[in-house]
Motif scaffolding. Structure first.
Motif, short mmCIF file in Angstrom:
data_model
loop_
_atom_site.label_atom_id
_atom_site.label_comp_id
_atom_site.label_asym_id
_atom_site.label_seq_id
_atom_site.Cartn_x
_atom_site.Cartn_y
_atom_site.Cartn_z
N TYR A 156 35.60 28.39 14.84
CA TYR A 156 34.36 29.12 15.14
C TYR A 156 34.29 30.43 14.35
O TYR A 156 33.26 30.74 13.72
N LEU A 157 35.38 31.19 14.36
CA LEU A 157 35.39 32.47 13.65
C LEU A 157 35.38 32.27 12.13
O LEU A 157 34.86 33.11 11.40
N GLY A 158 35.94 31.16 11.68
CA GLY A 158 35.86 30.85 10.26
C GLY A 158 34.42 30.65 9.80
O GLY A 158 34.05 31.00 8.68
N LYS A 159 33.60 30.12 10.70
CA LYS A 159 32.19 29.87 10.37
C LYS A 159 31.32 31.10 10.57
O LYS A 159 30.34 31.31 9.85
N THR A 160 31.64 31.92 11.58
CA THR A 160 30.75 33.02 11.95
C THR A 160 31.28 34.40 11.62
O THR A 160 30.52 35.37 11.58
N GLY A 161 32.59 34.53 11.40
CA GLY A 161 33.23 35.84 11.30
C GLY A 161 32.84 36.66 10.08
O GLY A 161 32.88 37.89 10.13
N TYR A 162 32.46 36.00 8.99
CA TYR A 162 32.05 36.74 7.80
C TYR A 162 30.71 37.43 8.03
O TYR A 162 30.54 38.63 7.80
N LYS A 163 29.75 36.65 8.49
CA LYS A 163 28.39 37.18 8.67
C LYS A 163 28.33 38.20 9.80
O LYS A 163 27.62 39.21 9.69
N SER A 164 29.06 37.96 10.88
CA SER A 164 28.97 38.84 12.05
C SER A 164 29.54 40.22 11.79
O SER A 164 29.24 41.17 12.52
N GLN A 165 30.34 40.37 10.74
CA GLN A 165 30.93 41.68 10.43
C GLN A 165 30.19 42.42 9.32
O GLN A 165 30.65 43.47 8.86
N GLN A 166 29.03 41.90 8.92
CA GLN A 166 28.25 42.55 7.88
C GLN A 166 26.78 42.67 8.31
O GLN A 166 26.25 41.77 8.98
N THR A 167 26.17 43.77 7.94
CA THR A 167 24.74 43.93 8.18
C THR A 167 23.97 43.28 7.03
O THR A 167 24.55 42.73 6.10
N GLU A 168 22.66 43.38 7.09
CA GLU A 168 21.84 42.85 6.00
C GLU A 168 21.65 43.87 4.88
O GLU A 168 21.05 43.56 3.85
N GLN A 169 22.19 45.08 5.08
CA GLN A 169 22.05 46.12 4.07
C GLN A 169 23.15 45.99 3.01
O GLN A 169 24.33 45.87 3.35
N PRO A 170 22.78 46.03 1.74
CA PRO A 170 23.80 45.95 0.67
C PRO A 170 24.73 47.16 0.71
O PRO A 170 24.31 48.27 1.04
N GLU A 171 25.98 46.93 0.39
CA GLU A 171 26.95 48.01 0.33
C GLU A 171 26.81 48.77 -0.99
O GLU A 171 26.49 48.18 -2.03
N ASN A 172 27.03 50.06 -0.93
CA ASN A 172 27.04 50.90 -2.13
C ASN A 172 28.39 50.73 -2.83
O ASN A 172 29.43 51.09 -2.27
N GLU A 173 28.37 50.20 -4.02
CA GLU A 173 29.62 49.93 -4.74
C GLU A 173 30.41 51.20 -5.02
O GLU A 173 31.63 51.15 -5.21
N ASN A 174 29.74 52.33 -5.04
CA ASN A 174 30.40 53.60 -5.36
C ASN A 174 30.80 54.39 -4.11
O ASN A 174 31.27 55.53 -4.23
N ARG A 175 30.61 53.80 -2.94
CA ARG A 175 30.97 54.51 -1.71
C ARG A 175 32.47 54.75 -1.65
O ARG A 175 33.27 53.86 -1.91
N LEU A 176 32.85 55.96 -1.25
CA LEU A 176 34.26 56.30 -1.12
C LEU A 176 34.81 55.82 0.21
O LEU A 176 34.07 55.68 1.19
N SER A 177 36.10 55.58 0.27
CA SER A 177 36.77 55.21 1.53
C SER A 177 37.86 56.23 1.82
O SER A 177 38.24 57.04 0.96
N ASN A 178 38.38 56.17 3.05
CA ASN A 178 39.45 57.10 3.43
C ASN A 178 40.82 56.43 3.38
O ASN A 178 41.77 56.91 4.01
#
Length: 396
Positions: free
Chosen positions: A256-278
Protein backbone atom coordinates in the motif's frame (compact mmCIF):
# COMPACT_ATOMS: atom_id res chain seq x y z
CA UNK A 1 1.23 25.97 36.43
CA UNK A 2 4.54 26.59 38.21
CA UNK A 3 6.11 23.97 40.42
CA UNK A 4 7.52 24.85 43.87
CA UNK A 5 11.05 24.08 42.68
CA UNK A 6 11.78 25.01 39.08
CA UNK A 7 12.52 21.99 36.92
CA UNK A 8 15.87 21.99 35.16
CA UNK A 9 15.20 20.82 31.62
CA UNK A 10 17.41 20.30 28.57
CA UNK A 11 15.80 20.22 25.12
CA UNK A 12 17.71 19.39 21.96
CA UNK A 13 16.35 20.73 18.70
CA UNK A 14 14.95 23.59 20.78
CA UNK A 15 15.10 26.30 18.11
CA UNK A 16 12.10 25.23 16.02
CA UNK A 17 9.24 22.80 15.47
CA UNK A 18 8.33 20.33 18.19
CA UNK A 19 11.35 21.36 20.23
CA UNK A 20 10.33 25.01 20.18
CA UNK A 21 6.75 24.20 21.19
CA UNK A 22 8.09 22.02 24.01
CA UNK A 23 10.25 24.89 25.22
CA UNK A 24 7.14 27.05 25.47
CA UNK A 25 5.22 24.33 27.32
CA UNK A 26 7.93 23.86 29.94
CA UNK A 27 8.31 27.64 30.22
CA UNK A 28 4.68 27.81 31.38
CA UNK A 29 5.78 25.71 34.35
CA UNK A 30 8.53 28.18 35.21
CA UNK A 31 11.26 25.74 34.20
CA UNK A 32 14.94 26.55 33.81
CA UNK A 33 15.76 25.33 30.32
CA UNK A 34 18.98 24.53 28.50
CA UNK A 35 18.32 25.27 24.82
CA UNK A 36 20.34 23.09 22.45
CA UNK A 37 20.34 23.43 18.65
CA UNK A 38 22.58 24.75 15.89
CA UNK A 39 20.51 27.85 15.03
CA UNK A 40 21.50 30.80 17.21
CA UNK A 41 18.67 32.91 15.76
CA UNK A 42 16.00 30.43 16.81
CA UNK A 43 17.62 29.77 20.19
CA UNK A 44 17.79 33.45 21.10
CA UNK A 45 14.13 33.92 20.24
CA UNK A 46 13.24 30.83 22.28
CA UNK A 47 15.16 32.27 25.24
CA UNK A 48 13.09 35.46 25.04
CA UNK A 49 9.88 33.40 25.08
CA UNK A 50 11.01 31.43 28.14
CA UNK A 51 11.89 34.57 30.07
CA UNK A 52 8.61 36.25 29.10
CA UNK A 53 6.76 33.24 30.53
CA UNK A 54 8.62 33.48 33.84
CA UNK A 55 11.30 30.84 33.35
CA UNK A 56 15.02 31.01 32.70
CA UNK A 57 16.93 29.84 29.65
CA UNK A 58 20.50 29.19 28.61
CA UNK A 59 21.34 29.36 24.90
CA UNK A 60 23.73 26.58 23.88
CA UNK A 61 24.52 26.45 20.14
CA UNK A 62 25.43 22.79 19.74
CA UNK A 63 25.70 20.16 17.01
CA UNK A 64 24.39 17.01 18.71
CA UNK A 65 26.32 14.80 16.29
CA UNK A 66 29.45 15.83 18.23
CA UNK A 67 29.47 14.12 21.67
CA UNK A 68 32.04 16.56 23.03
CA UNK A 69 29.77 19.52 22.28
CA UNK A 70 26.81 17.79 23.95
CA UNK A 71 28.87 17.02 27.06
CA UNK A 72 30.02 20.63 27.32
CA UNK A 73 26.43 21.85 26.96
CA UNK A 74 25.24 19.53 29.74
CA UNK A 75 28.01 20.74 32.05
CA UNK A 76 27.11 24.37 31.36
CA UNK A 77 23.44 23.75 32.20
CA UNK A 78 24.28 22.21 35.56
CA UNK A 79 26.77 24.95 36.34
CA UNK A 80 24.13 27.60 35.62
CA UNK A 81 20.92 25.97 36.90
CA UNK A 82 21.89 22.95 38.99
CA UNK A 83 21.12 19.23 38.50
CA UNK A 84 19.22 18.33 35.33
CA UNK A 85 15.78 16.85 36.06
CA UNK A 86 14.53 16.22 32.52
CA UNK A 87 16.40 15.72 29.26
CA UNK A 88 14.40 15.77 26.01
CA UNK A 89 16.12 14.38 22.90
CA UNK A 90 14.41 15.87 19.86
CA UNK A 91 17.02 17.18 17.39
CA UNK A 92 16.69 15.80 13.87
CA UNK A 93 17.40 16.27 10.22
CA UNK A 94 16.24 14.29 7.22
CA UNK A 95 16.27 13.86 3.47
CA UNK A 96 13.30 13.07 1.23
CA UNK A 97 14.67 10.88 -1.51
CA UNK A 98 14.74 7.41 -3.01
CA UNK A 99 17.47 5.45 -1.26
CA UNK A 100 19.79 5.12 -4.26
CA UNK A 101 19.74 8.89 -4.81
CA UNK A 102 21.16 9.56 -1.33
CA UNK A 103 24.93 9.77 -1.06
CA UNK A 104 26.67 7.78 1.68
CA UNK A 105 27.77 11.07 3.25
CA UNK A 106 24.18 12.36 3.37
CA UNK A 107 22.87 9.13 4.86
CA UNK A 108 25.59 9.20 7.49
CA UNK A 109 24.79 12.80 8.36
CA UNK A 110 21.10 12.06 8.97
CA UNK A 111 22.10 9.09 11.12
CA UNK A 112 24.65 11.06 13.13
CA UNK A 113 22.19 13.84 13.97
CA UNK A 114 18.89 11.98 14.27
CA UNK A 115 20.13 8.76 15.89
CA UNK A 116 23.57 9.38 17.38
CA UNK A 117 22.43 12.78 18.61
CA UNK A 118 20.01 10.91 20.88
CA UNK A 119 22.78 8.54 21.95
CA UNK A 120 25.05 11.44 22.87
CA UNK A 121 22.26 13.26 24.72
CA UNK A 122 21.29 10.13 26.64
CA UNK A 123 24.92 9.53 27.62
CA UNK A 124 25.32 13.08 28.92
CA UNK A 125 22.06 12.86 30.86
CA UNK A 126 22.68 9.42 32.38
CA UNK A 127 26.20 10.34 33.50
CA UNK A 128 24.57 12.94 35.72
CA UNK A 129 21.23 11.37 36.62
CA UNK A 130 22.32 7.84 37.46
CA UNK A 131 24.66 8.71 40.38
CA UNK A 132 21.87 10.91 41.81
CA UNK A 133 19.25 8.17 41.28
CA UNK A 134 16.72 10.56 39.77
CA UNK A 135 15.81 12.13 36.46
CA UNK A 136 13.80 11.47 33.31
CA UNK A 137 14.92 11.15 29.69
CA UNK A 138 12.31 11.64 26.96
CA UNK A 139 13.04 10.38 23.46
CA UNK A 140 10.89 12.10 20.85
CA UNK A 141 10.05 9.29 18.46
CA UNK A 142 7.65 8.68 15.62
CA UNK A 143 5.18 6.15 14.31
CA UNK A 144 7.93 5.63 11.71
CA UNK A 145 9.99 3.94 14.44
CA UNK A 146 7.61 1.00 13.91
CA UNK A 147 6.18 1.48 10.41
CA UNK A 148 8.63 2.76 7.81
CA UNK A 149 7.56 4.59 4.66
CA UNK A 150 9.28 5.14 1.30
CA UNK A 151 11.55 8.12 0.59
CA UNK A 152 12.65 8.35 4.24
CA UNK A 153 15.02 5.41 4.64
CA UNK A 154 17.60 7.40 6.63
CA UNK A 155 15.06 8.98 8.98
CA UNK A 156 13.02 5.80 9.49
CA UNK A 157 16.20 3.85 10.15
CA UNK A 158 17.27 6.40 12.76
CA UNK A 159 13.91 6.38 14.55
CA UNK A 160 13.84 2.58 14.65
CA UNK A 161 17.39 2.60 16.00
CA UNK A 162 16.38 5.04 18.74
CA UNK A 163 13.60 2.70 19.82
CA UNK A 164 15.93 -0.32 19.98
CA UNK A 165 18.62 1.65 21.78
CA UNK A 166 16.13 3.05 24.30
CA UNK A 167 14.67 -0.38 25.07
CA UNK A 168 18.17 -1.70 25.75
CA UNK A 169 19.02 1.19 28.09
CA UNK A 170 15.72 0.71 29.92
CA UNK A 171 16.60 -2.94 30.58
CA UNK A 172 19.96 -1.90 32.00
CA UNK A 173 18.31 0.63 34.30
CA UNK A 174 15.96 -2.08 35.57
CA UNK A 175 18.92 -4.42 36.11
CA UNK A 176 20.65 -1.77 38.20
CA UNK A 177 17.50 -0.97 40.17
CA UNK A 178 17.83 2.63 39.05
CA UNK A 179 15.20 5.27 39.71
CA UNK A 180 16.08 7.07 36.48
CA UNK A 181 13.19 6.85 34.03
CA UNK A 182 13.46 6.72 30.23
CA UNK A 183 10.44 6.98 27.95
CA UNK A 184 9.70 7.38 24.25
CA UNK A 185 6.90 9.46 22.72
CA UNK A 186 5.81 8.22 19.28
CA UNK A 187 4.56 11.13 17.19
CA UNK A 188 2.14 11.42 14.26
CA UNK A 189 2.62 13.84 11.37
CA UNK A 190 3.21 17.30 12.84
CA UNK A 191 3.03 20.76 11.27
CA UNK A 192 6.64 21.91 11.74
CA UNK A 193 9.06 23.93 9.58
CA UNK A 194 11.11 20.80 8.83
CA UNK A 195 9.35 20.32 5.50
CA UNK A 196 10.96 23.54 4.29
CA UNK A 197 14.45 22.81 5.58
CA UNK A 198 15.09 19.09 5.02
CA UNK A 199 16.99 18.16 1.87
CA UNK A 200 14.51 17.25 -0.85
CA UNK A 201 15.53 15.28 -3.94
CA UNK A 202 11.95 15.07 -5.22
CA UNK A 203 10.38 17.30 -7.87
CA UNK A 204 7.64 18.68 -5.61
CA UNK A 205 7.59 20.24 -2.14
CA UNK A 206 7.46 17.85 0.78
CA UNK A 207 4.56 17.56 3.20
CA UNK A 208 3.56 15.45 6.23
CA UNK A 209 1.17 12.57 5.59
CA UNK A 210 -2.27 13.51 6.99
CA UNK A 211 -3.75 13.61 9.55
CA UNK A 212 -1.50 16.45 10.70
CA UNK A 213 -1.28 17.78 14.26
CA UNK A 214 -0.01 21.09 15.56
CA UNK A 215 3.31 21.05 17.45
CA UNK A 216 1.53 22.10 20.64
CA UNK A 217 -0.15 18.67 20.74
CA UNK A 218 3.28 17.05 20.55
CA UNK A 219 4.65 19.38 23.23
CA UNK A 220 1.80 18.57 25.60
CA UNK A 221 2.55 14.86 25.18
CA UNK A 222 6.27 15.36 25.84
CA UNK A 223 5.70 17.32 29.04
CA UNK A 224 3.14 14.76 30.20
CA UNK A 225 5.53 11.89 29.46
CA UNK A 226 8.29 13.68 31.35
CA UNK A 227 6.16 13.89 34.47
CA UNK A 228 4.45 10.47 34.41
CA UNK A 229 6.03 7.04 34.64
CA UNK A 230 5.00 5.58 31.31
CA UNK A 231 7.24 3.30 29.27
CA UNK A 232 5.99 4.68 25.97
CA UNK A 233 3.37 7.13 24.77
CA UNK A 234 1.55 7.14 21.43
CA UNK A 235 0.22 10.47 20.15
CA UNK A 236 -2.76 10.53 17.79
CA UNK A 237 -4.99 7.73 16.55
CA UNK A 238 -2.99 7.63 13.31
CA UNK A 239 0.10 6.61 15.28
CA UNK A 240 -1.82 3.85 17.03
CA UNK A 241 -3.26 2.63 13.72
CA UNK A 242 0.15 2.61 12.01
CA UNK A 243 1.83 0.68 14.81
CA UNK A 244 -0.97 -1.85 15.27
CA UNK A 245 -1.48 -2.21 11.53
CA UNK A 246 2.18 -3.04 11.07
CA UNK A 247 1.89 -5.78 13.67
CA UNK A 248 -1.11 -7.35 11.94
CA UNK A 249 -0.64 -6.84 8.19
CA UNK A 250 2.90 -5.57 7.54
CA UNK A 251 3.08 -7.06 4.04
CA UNK A 252 -0.14 -5.40 2.93
CA UNK A 253 1.15 -2.07 4.24
CA UNK A 254 4.41 -2.54 2.31
CA UNK A 255 2.45 -2.76 -0.95
CA UNK A 256 0.00 0.00 0.00
CA UNK A 257 2.73 2.47 0.96
CA UNK A 258 4.71 1.54 -2.12
CA UNK A 259 1.75 2.70 -4.21
CA UNK A 260 0.72 5.75 -2.18
CA UNK A 261 3.77 6.85 -0.18
CA UNK A 262 5.46 8.89 -2.90
CA UNK A 263 2.47 11.06 -3.73
CA UNK A 264 1.24 11.46 -0.15
CA UNK A 265 4.54 13.04 0.91
CA UNK A 266 4.56 15.69 -1.81
CA UNK A 267 2.33 18.66 -2.55
CA UNK A 268 1.35 19.76 -6.04
CA UNK A 269 3.76 22.69 -5.82
CA UNK A 270 7.10 22.26 -7.62
CA UNK A 271 10.18 22.31 -5.43
CA UNK A 272 12.72 25.10 -5.85
CA UNK A 273 15.89 23.41 -7.06
CA UNK A 274 17.99 26.12 -5.41
CA UNK A 275 16.36 25.85 -1.98
CA UNK A 276 18.86 25.43 0.83
CA UNK A 277 18.59 22.68 3.44
CA UNK A 278 19.86 22.41 7.01
CA UNK A 279 21.51 19.04 6.48
CA UNK A 280 25.01 20.40 6.95
CA UNK A 281 24.53 23.91 8.31
CA UNK A 282 21.68 25.69 10.14
CA UNK A 283 19.55 28.04 8.06
CA UNK A 284 19.48 31.72 9.05
CA UNK A 285 16.50 33.29 10.80
CA UNK A 286 13.95 32.19 13.36
CA UNK A 287 11.67 29.44 12.04
CA UNK A 288 9.32 29.18 15.03
CA UNK A 289 7.25 26.12 15.88
CA UNK A 290 4.72 25.96 13.04
CA UNK A 291 5.14 24.98 9.42
CA UNK A 292 2.98 25.97 6.45
CA UNK A 293 0.12 23.54 7.16
CA UNK A 294 -1.86 25.47 9.78
CA UNK A 295 -5.03 25.18 7.69
CA UNK A 296 -4.81 21.38 7.77
CA UNK A 297 -3.44 20.75 11.26
CA UNK A 298 -5.46 19.67 14.28
CA UNK A 299 -5.08 21.44 17.62
CA UNK A 300 -6.33 18.53 19.69
CA UNK A 301 -5.93 14.76 19.94
CA UNK A 302 -8.78 12.85 21.56
CA UNK A 303 -6.53 9.79 21.66
CA UNK A 304 -3.89 11.69 23.65
CA UNK A 305 -6.52 12.97 26.07
CA UNK A 306 -7.79 9.42 26.59
CA UNK A 307 -4.23 8.20 27.20
CA UNK A 308 -3.53 10.94 29.72
CA UNK A 309 -6.79 10.17 31.54
CA UNK A 310 -6.93 6.42 31.05
CA UNK A 311 -6.85 5.64 34.78
CA UNK A 312 -10.02 7.63 35.35
CA UNK A 313 -11.63 6.24 32.21
CA UNK A 314 -10.93 2.68 33.35
CA UNK A 315 -12.16 3.58 36.82
CA UNK A 316 -15.38 5.01 35.43
CA UNK A 317 -15.96 2.02 33.19
CA UNK A 318 -15.21 -0.47 35.93
CA UNK A 319 -17.32 1.35 38.49
CA UNK A 320 -20.16 1.53 35.97
CA UNK A 321 -19.99 -2.21 35.37
CA UNK A 322 -19.90 -2.87 39.11
CA UNK A 323 -22.87 -0.59 39.74
CA UNK A 324 -24.88 -2.23 36.97
CA UNK A 325 -24.13 -5.61 38.50
CA UNK A 326 -25.10 -4.38 41.96
CA UNK A 327 -28.25 -2.78 40.58
CA UNK A 328 -29.24 -6.04 38.93
CA UNK A 329 -28.62 -7.84 42.18
CA UNK A 330 -30.70 -5.39 44.21
CA UNK A 331 -33.54 -5.62 41.71
CA UNK A 332 -33.48 -9.39 41.90
CA UNK A 333 -33.14 -9.29 45.69
CA UNK A 334 -36.27 -7.20 46.09
CA UNK A 335 -38.30 -9.84 44.28
CA UNK A 336 -37.41 -12.65 46.69
CA UNK A 337 -39.85 -13.59 49.42
CA UNK A 338 -37.45 -15.11 51.88
CA UNK A 339 -34.74 -12.94 53.47
CA UNK A 340 -32.80 -15.84 54.99
CA UNK A 341 -29.07 -15.88 54.17
CA UNK A 342 -29.43 -12.76 52.01
CA UNK A 343 -27.06 -9.81 51.70
CA UNK A 344 -28.97 -6.64 52.51
CA UNK A 345 -28.66 -3.25 50.85
CA UNK A 346 -27.03 -2.03 54.04
CA UNK A 347 -24.40 -4.76 53.68
CA UNK A 348 -23.64 -3.58 50.16
CA UNK A 349 -23.34 0.07 51.18
CA UNK A 350 -21.05 -0.84 54.05
CA UNK A 351 -18.81 -2.97 51.81
CA UNK A 352 -18.52 -0.29 49.12
CA UNK A 353 -17.66 2.29 51.79
CA UNK A 354 -15.08 -0.07 53.26
CA UNK A 355 -13.46 -0.62 49.87
CA UNK A 356 -13.29 3.12 49.23
CA UNK A 357 -11.91 3.81 52.70
CA UNK A 358 -9.22 1.13 52.45
CA UNK A 359 -8.16 2.27 48.99
CA UNK A 360 -7.78 5.92 49.98
CA UNK A 361 -5.88 4.99 53.14
CA UNK A 362 -3.38 2.83 51.25
CA UNK A 363 -1.98 5.82 49.40
CA UNK A 364 -1.92 9.59 49.55
CA UNK A 365 -3.34 9.47 46.04
CA UNK A 366 -6.45 7.60 44.99
CA UNK A 367 -5.35 4.22 43.69
CA UNK A 368 -7.74 3.74 40.82
CA UNK A 369 -6.74 0.17 40.09
CA UNK A 370 -7.27 -0.99 43.69
CA UNK A 371 -10.65 0.71 43.79
CA UNK A 372 -11.70 -0.81 40.50
CA UNK A 373 -10.62 -4.33 41.38
CA UNK A 374 -12.11 -4.02 44.85
CA UNK A 375 -15.52 -3.06 43.49
CA UNK A 376 -15.30 -5.72 40.79
CA UNK A 377 -14.43 -8.43 43.32
CA UNK A 378 -17.29 -7.36 45.57
CA UNK A 379 -19.77 -7.31 42.68
CA UNK A 380 -18.68 -10.81 41.68
CA UNK A 381 -18.97 -12.14 45.25
CA UNK A 382 -22.38 -10.51 45.61
CA UNK A 383 -23.73 -12.14 42.47
CA UNK A 384 -22.19 -15.49 43.40
CA UNK A 385 -23.78 -15.35 46.86
CA UNK A 386 -27.15 -14.41 45.39
CA UNK A 387 -26.95 -17.32 42.99
CA UNK A 388 -26.37 -19.71 45.88
CA UNK A 389 -29.24 -18.17 47.86
CA UNK A 390 -31.54 -18.50 44.88
CA UNK A 391 -30.62 -22.18 44.54
CA UNK A 392 -31.35 -22.76 48.25
CA UNK A 393 -34.70 -21.01 47.99
CA UNK A 394 -35.61 -23.10 44.95
CA UNK A 395 -34.63 -26.35 46.67
CA UNK A 396 -36.65 -25.49 49.78
Amino acid sequence: MKTSKPEVVVITGASAGIGRATVREFAKRGAYIGLIARSSDGLNKARQEVEAAGGKALVLPTDVSDPAQVEIAAAMVEKEFGPIDIWVNNAMTSILSPFLEITPEEFRRVTEVTYLGYVHGTMAALRRMKPRERGTIVQVGSALAYRSIPLQSAYCGAKAAIRGFTDSIRCELHHDGSNVHITMVQMPAVNTPQFDWIKNNMTHKSQPVPPIFQPEVAAEAIVWAATHKRRELYVGSSTVEAILGNKVVPGILDHYLGKTGYKSQQTEQPENENRLSNLWEPLPGDRGAHGRFDDQAQNYSAQLWATENQDWLVLGLGAGVALVALGAYLGHQSQQDSQDHRITESDINQEVSRQLHQTVNRSSKLNNWNLLTGLARFAWKTLATESKNHQKATQS
